[in-house]
Scaffold this motif. Structure first.
Motif, PDB file in Angstrom:
ATOM      1  N   CYS A  22      -4.883 -72.875  -0.785  1.00 22.74           N
ATOM      2  CA  CYS A  22      -4.298 -72.299   0.414  1.00 22.74           C
ATOM      3  C   CYS A  22      -3.402 -73.314   1.123  1.00 22.74           C
ATOM      4  N   ASP A  23      -2.216 -72.870   1.515  1.00 24.66           N
ATOM      5  CA  ASP A  23      -1.326 -73.709   2.316  1.00 24.66           C
ATOM      6  C   ASP A  23      -1.000 -73.013   3.636  1.00 24.66           C
ATOM      7  N   GLY A  24      -1.914 -72.119   4.090  1.00 24.13           N
ATOM      8  CA  GLY A  24      -1.696 -71.367   5.315  1.00 24.13           C
ATOM      9  C   GLY A  24      -1.749 -72.231   6.561  1.00 24.13           C
ATOM     10  N   ARG A  25      -0.976 -71.833   7.577  1.00 20.82           N
ATOM     11  CA  ARG A  25      -0.969 -72.521   8.869  1.00 20.82           C
ATOM     12  C   ARG A  25      -1.211 -71.506   9.970  1.00 20.82           C
ATOM     13  N   ASN A  26      -2.043 -71.882  10.931  1.00 15.88           N
ATOM     14  CA  ASN A  26      -2.326 -71.019  12.064  1.00 15.88           C
ATOM     15  C   ASN A  26      -1.024 -70.771  12.819  1.00 15.88           C
ATOM     16  N   ARG A  31      -1.921 -75.574  12.985  1.00 15.89           N
ATOM     17  CA  ARG A  31      -2.907 -76.310  12.181  1.00 15.89           C
ATOM     18  C   ARG A  31      -3.070 -75.661  10.819  1.00 15.89           C
ATOM     19  N   SER A  32      -3.326 -76.490   9.827  1.00 11.52           N
ATOM     20  CA  SER A  32      -3.445 -75.964   8.466  1.00 11.52           C
ATOM     21  C   SER A  32      -4.844 -75.443   8.183  1.00 11.52           C
ATOM     22  N   CYS A  33      -4.928 -74.542   7.214  1.00  7.81           N
ATOM     23  CA  CYS A  33      -6.200 -73.977   6.777  1.00  7.81           C
ATOM     24  C   CYS A  33      -6.974 -75.048   6.019  1.00  7.81           C
ATOM     25  N   HIS A  42      -8.195 -67.196   7.046  1.00  6.27           N
ATOM     26  CA  HIS A  42      -8.021 -68.643   7.019  1.00  6.27           C
ATOM     27  C   HIS A  42      -8.891 -69.223   8.129  1.00  6.27           C
ATOM     28  N   ASP A  44      -9.203 -73.039  10.515  1.00 13.33           N
ATOM     29  CA  ASP A  44      -8.790 -74.426  10.725  1.00 13.33           C
ATOM     30  C   ASP A  44      -9.990 -75.284  11.113  1.00 13.33           C
ATOM     31  N   ASP A  52      -3.054 -63.683   7.402  1.00 14.13           N
ATOM     32  CA  ASP A  52      -1.599 -63.681   7.244  1.00 14.13           C
ATOM     33  C   ASP A  52      -1.034 -62.387   7.788  1.00 14.13           C
TER      34      ASP A  52
END
Length: 53
Positions: A22-26, A31-33, A42, A44, A52
């Motif tokens: 996962c490269d998700g960001r809030n 902040r990254s997952c 996700h 943080d 998403d």
């Protein structure tokens, strides 16, 4: 069309969600997952969850 069938154009490689880190960001904080490989929400480091859009 026939050239594509003979393999002159590579097909994309499909992978399941569990195979992709996962490269998700809030979207609110940036902040990254921290979950790594996962499906669904996700999360943080503060414990905030998001999906998403």
């Amino acid at each position: 069309m026939e050239q594509e069938a003979q393999g002159t154009r590579p097909w994309p490689v499909l992978r399941s969600a569990q195979e992709i880190e996962c490269d998700g960001r809030n979207p609110s904080t940036g902040r990254s997952c921290m979950l790594g490989y996962h499906r669904g929400c996700h999360r943080d480091a503060d414990g905030v969850e998001w999906l998403d859009r």
